[in-house]
Design a protein around this motif. Structure first.
Motif, PDB file in Angstrom:
ATOM      1  N   THR A  24      69.162 -32.850  78.378  1.00 20.63           N
ATOM      2  CA  THR A  24      70.465 -33.089  79.381  1.00 20.63           C
ATOM      3  C   THR A  24      70.351 -33.954  80.588  1.00 20.63           C
ATOM      4  OG1 THR A  24      69.710 -30.915  80.372  1.00 20.63           O
ATOM      5  CG2 THR A  24      71.555 -30.697  78.551  1.00 20.63           C
ATOM      6  N   VAL A  25      69.045 -33.529  80.999  1.00 22.76           N
ATOM      7  CA  VAL A  25      68.707 -34.228  82.197  1.00 22.76           C
ATOM      8  C   VAL A  25      68.398 -35.879  82.028  1.00 22.76           C
ATOM      9  CG1 VAL A  25      67.269 -34.444  84.177  1.00 22.76           C
ATOM     10  CG2 VAL A  25      68.065 -32.021  83.368  1.00 22.76           C
ATOM     11  N   GLY A  45      77.141 -36.981  77.859  1.00 21.29           N
ATOM     12  CA  GLY A  45      75.807 -36.139  77.391  1.00 21.29           C
ATOM     13  C   GLY A  45      75.690 -35.093  78.543  1.00 21.29           C
ATOM     14  N   LEU A  46      75.515 -35.263  79.549  1.00 23.43           N
ATOM     15  CA  LEU A  46      75.111 -34.171  80.611  1.00 23.43           C
ATOM     16  C   LEU A  46      76.462 -33.251  80.760  1.00 23.43           C
ATOM     17  CD1 LEU A  46      72.902 -32.791  82.757  1.00 23.43           C
ATOM     18  CD2 LEU A  46      74.452 -34.455  84.340  1.00 23.43           C
ATOM     19  N   GLY A  47      76.349 -31.909  80.789  1.00 20.14           N
ATOM     20  CA  GLY A  47      77.312 -30.883  81.040  1.00 20.14           C
ATOM     21  C   GLY A  47      77.496 -30.615  82.335  1.00 20.14           C
ATOM     22  N   LYS A 107      69.015 -21.300  85.370  1.00 23.20           N
ATOM     23  CA  LYS A 107      67.823 -21.918  84.774  1.00 23.20           C
ATOM     24  C   LYS A 107      66.642 -21.388  85.056  1.00 23.20           C
ATOM     25  CE  LYS A 107      66.894 -26.709  83.102  1.00 23.20           C
ATOM     26  NZ  LYS A 107      67.615 -27.987  83.082  1.00 23.20           N
ATOM     27  N   TRP A 128      71.741 -23.258  73.949  1.00 28.18           N
ATOM     28  CA  TRP A 128      71.477 -24.460  74.963  1.00 28.18           C
ATOM     29  C   TRP A 128      70.239 -24.796  75.060  1.00 28.18           C
ATOM     30  CZ3 TRP A 128      69.405 -23.385  80.479  1.00 28.18           C
ATOM     31  CH2 TRP A 128      69.821 -24.492  81.164  1.00 28.18           C
ATOM     32  N   ASN A 181      77.610 -23.040  75.048  1.00 24.00           N
ATOM     33  CA  ASN A 181      77.480 -24.393  75.081  1.00 24.00           C
ATOM     34  C   ASN A 181      76.268 -24.381  73.948  1.00 24.00           C
ATOM     35  OD1 ASN A 181      76.027 -26.727  75.953  1.00 24.00           O
ATOM     36  ND2 ASN A 181      75.392 -25.924  77.687  1.00 24.00           N
ATOM     37  N   TYR A 212      79.797 -19.729  81.600  1.00 21.19           N
ATOM     38  CA  TYR A 212      81.139 -20.439  81.390  1.00 21.19           C
ATOM     39  C   TYR A 212      82.433 -19.335  81.425  1.00 21.19           C
ATOM     40  CZ  TYR A 212      78.272 -24.269  80.739  1.00 21.19           C
ATOM     41  OH  TYR A 212      77.304 -25.408  80.621  1.00 21.19           O
ATOM     42  N   LYS A 240      79.251 -24.021  87.209  1.00 20.47           N
ATOM     43  CA  LYS A 240      80.111 -24.502  86.100  1.00 20.47           C
ATOM     44  C   LYS A 240      81.500 -24.076  86.900  1.00 20.47           C
ATOM     45  CE  LYS A 240      76.825 -25.524  83.943  1.00 20.47           C
ATOM     46  NZ  LYS A 240      76.344 -26.642  83.713  1.00 20.47           N
ATOM     47  N   TYR A 331      82.622 -28.116  76.392  1.00 20.79           N
ATOM     48  CA  TYR A 331      82.109 -28.742  75.285  1.00 20.79           C
ATOM     49  C   TYR A 331      82.321 -28.455  73.791  1.00 20.79           C
ATOM     50  CZ  TYR A 331      78.161 -27.849  78.662  1.00 20.79           C
ATOM     51  OH  TYR A 331      77.470 -28.000  79.706  1.00 20.79           O
ATOM     52  N   ARG A 382      76.792 -32.679  70.399  1.00 22.87           N
ATOM     53  CA  ARG A 382      77.515 -32.169  71.417  1.00 22.87           C
ATOM     54  C   ARG A 382      78.408 -33.230  72.099  1.00 22.87           C
ATOM     55  NH1 ARG A 382      75.480 -29.017  76.787  1.00 22.87           N
ATOM     56  NH2 ARG A 382      75.361 -31.419  77.434  1.00 22.87           N
TER      57      ARG A 382
HETATM   58  N1  GLU Z   1      73.795 -27.189  81.554  1.00 24.33           N
HETATM   59  C1  GLU Z   1      74.204 -28.622  81.403  1.00 24.33           C
HETATM   60  C2  GLU Z   1      74.153 -29.229  79.882  1.00 24.33           C
HETATM   61  O1  GLU Z   1      74.118 -28.451  79.450  1.00 24.33           O
HETATM   62  C3  GLU Z   1      72.959 -29.378  82.325  1.00 24.33           C
HETATM   63  C4  GLU Z   1      72.333 -28.909  83.266  1.00 24.33           C
HETATM   64  C5  GLU Z   1      70.908 -28.568  83.169  1.00 24.33           C
HETATM   65  O2  GLU Z   1      70.539 -28.822  81.942  1.00 24.33           O
HETATM   66  O3  GLU Z   1      70.297 -27.974  83.935  1.00 24.33           O
HETATM   67  O4  GLU Z   1      74.134 -30.365  79.737  1.00 24.33           O
END
Ligand code: GLU
Ligand code: PMP
Length: 432
Positions: A24-25, A45-47, A107, A128, A181, A212, A240, A331, A382
């Motif tokens: 994600t990052v 890409g990034l959520g 996280k 996730w 997610n 979410y 979120k 998503y 995704r």
């Molecule tokens: N939760 C977000 C995602 O699934 C990104 C933030 C993260 O991974 O810490 O894209």
């Protein structure tokens, strides 16, 4: 004597040797790099919430910027009280502030849970991206429970029961992410009750990742914690629903019977991050207090997300993709298997290749199904439908009567990059 310069080196702990940055990052950083090179990139890409932090919460942060002290490890008492009240109001569950833990993002709290809990992690997939790597980093066993698109990727009670039948005494935690997610799918209450009954009978701890839940399109959410209060930790935070991912504030809420886990996590926290940023905790008090402005903000955000998610789902289905209907969040998780032969002819045999080629040919960034624990050859990915100016969209929707739907023209005007990305994707598919 030379120093190693490779992250596969034997000098690294075996559990992190070769570990790559979280997808994600990484996708976010890659998109920024491509944009800097002048490419037109659609960031699905990034959520990350497209919406700004509500003004009253920003104001609370401004008012408390001078707060400089270390806070209690588990978090400021007044904030833990508000989190407890929020859970009562929103989820109908009663949590004592003593058993609320505040951390720099949920996280991090999940990572602490993996550190302290000596058991196996059960993950229904798609899951996730960070759950599994976190468990691997601390050397915990992980069992992936594959779900099927025909069941809208929900964990079936019989599959859960079967997974527990092997070594039934083993301590376990199941992460249930609802709404999900990456799929956006949620569970109905009867289904939750059946899963909770099985978990309770086997002593499985549930981590209900409901980050979410406030972005459920209907505004209503039923937590699995109502069916197994004594065995469930509810995970949430500001990232979120409050648009504040970069503020880094997450919450765990546990019953008294799991207080020992919260205390163990707090002990580890005290040796690592000490406490969550003081001004952010002060602002979070305002956020969890709720009130009319936040309700209106959420009502409008949900309306936009529901309309945009619905539009994308319909558009992708017209292009012969299988997509589950999302109940909340931002998503979607389309399956391209109907196009497998045409994609294979283009040399695409995996979700990873699908994402890479799509980005290369169209500038649309997504994440492959494989990073969510799906088999590599399954053609899923995704989409995070967040690449639009949420502040502008919120202002526009405020003036649009509830009776008037957010139609194609509205979405094209206010969520234009997402609409354009989906059109590019479907044209790219058709061109194959
Ligand atoms: N939760 C977000 C995602 O699934 C990104 C933030 C993260 O991974 O810490 O894209
Ligand atoms: N759970 C899920 C399902 C997520 O998508 C995310 C992404 N932000 C997190 C947990 C972690 O969120 P945070 O650390 O920002 O609270």
């Amino acid at each position: 004597m030379s120093y190693p310069h490779d992250h596969t080196t034997a000098l690294l702990s075996p559990t992190v040797r070769g570990l790559e940055p979280s997808p994600t990052v990484a996708t976010n950083e890659r998109c920024e790099q491509l944009r800097a090179e002048g490419r037109e990139i659609f960031k699905l890409g990034l959520g990350q919430s497209p919406f700004p932090v509500p003004p009253s919460v920003v104001e609370a942060l401004r008012a408390h910027a001078h707060r400089r002290e270390y806070m209690a490890v588990k978090g400021l008492w007044a904030l833990r009280e508000e989190v407890s009240a929020h859970h009562r109001r929103r989820l109908g569950i009663s949590v004592h502030p003593d058993h609320v833990l505040i951390g720099p993002g949920s996280k991090e709290l999940m990572f602490l849970l993996q550190v302290v809990f000596a058991g196996e992690l059960l993950l229904p997939t798609p899951a996730w991206v960070s759950y599994e790597p976190q468990a691997r980093i601390v050397g915990r066993g992980v069992r992936l429970l594959q779900t099927r698109i025909e069941d809208e990727y929900r964990l079936l009670p019989e599959d859960f029961e079967r997974a527990l039948a092997r070594d039934p005494q083993r301590p376990r935690v199941l992460i249930l992410n609802d709404p999900s997610n990456p799929t956006g799918v949620s569970y109905d209450d009867d289904h939750l009750a059946r899963l909770a009954e099985i978990a309770g009978r086997h002593g499985v701890i549930l981590l209900a990742d409901e980050i979410y839940s406030d972005l459920r399109f209907t505004g209503e959410h039923r937590s699995i914690a109502r069916h197994l209060p004594q065995g469930t930790i509810v995970s949430g935070g500001l990232s979120k629903w409050c648009g504040a991912g970069g503020w880094r504030l997450g919450t765990f809420a546990a019953p008294p019977s799991l207080g020992w886990l919260i205390e163990a996590m707090a002990a580890v926290a005290s040796e690592t991050f000490t406490s969550t940023s003081a001004p952010i905790q002060m602002a979070a008090i305002r956020a969890f207090q709720g009130g009319t402005d936040l309700e209106l903000y959420l009502r409008d955000a949900r309306r936009i997300l529901a309309a945009l998610g619905g539009w994308i789902t319909a558009r992708l289905r017209r292009a012969d993709l299988r997509v589950c209907e999302a109940a909340g969040g931002f998503y979607l998780f389309p399956d391209f298997s109907a196009h497998a032969a045409a994609l294979a002819a283009r040399g695409i045999h995996s979700s990873d290749a699908l994402c890479r080629q799509l980005l290369e040919d169209t500038g649309v960034a997504t994440l492959p199904g494989s990073v969510f624990g799906r088999p590599p050859e399954e053609l899923t990915l995704r989409l995070a439908f967040v690449d639009f100016d949420g502040a502008r969209a919120l202002t526009a929707v405020e003036h649009r009567p509830q009776a008037e739907p957010l139609d194609d023209a509205w979405l094209t005007e206010h969520c234009g990059a997402v609409v354009a990305a989906i059109e590019r994707l479907t044209r790219w598919l058709a061109a194959g």
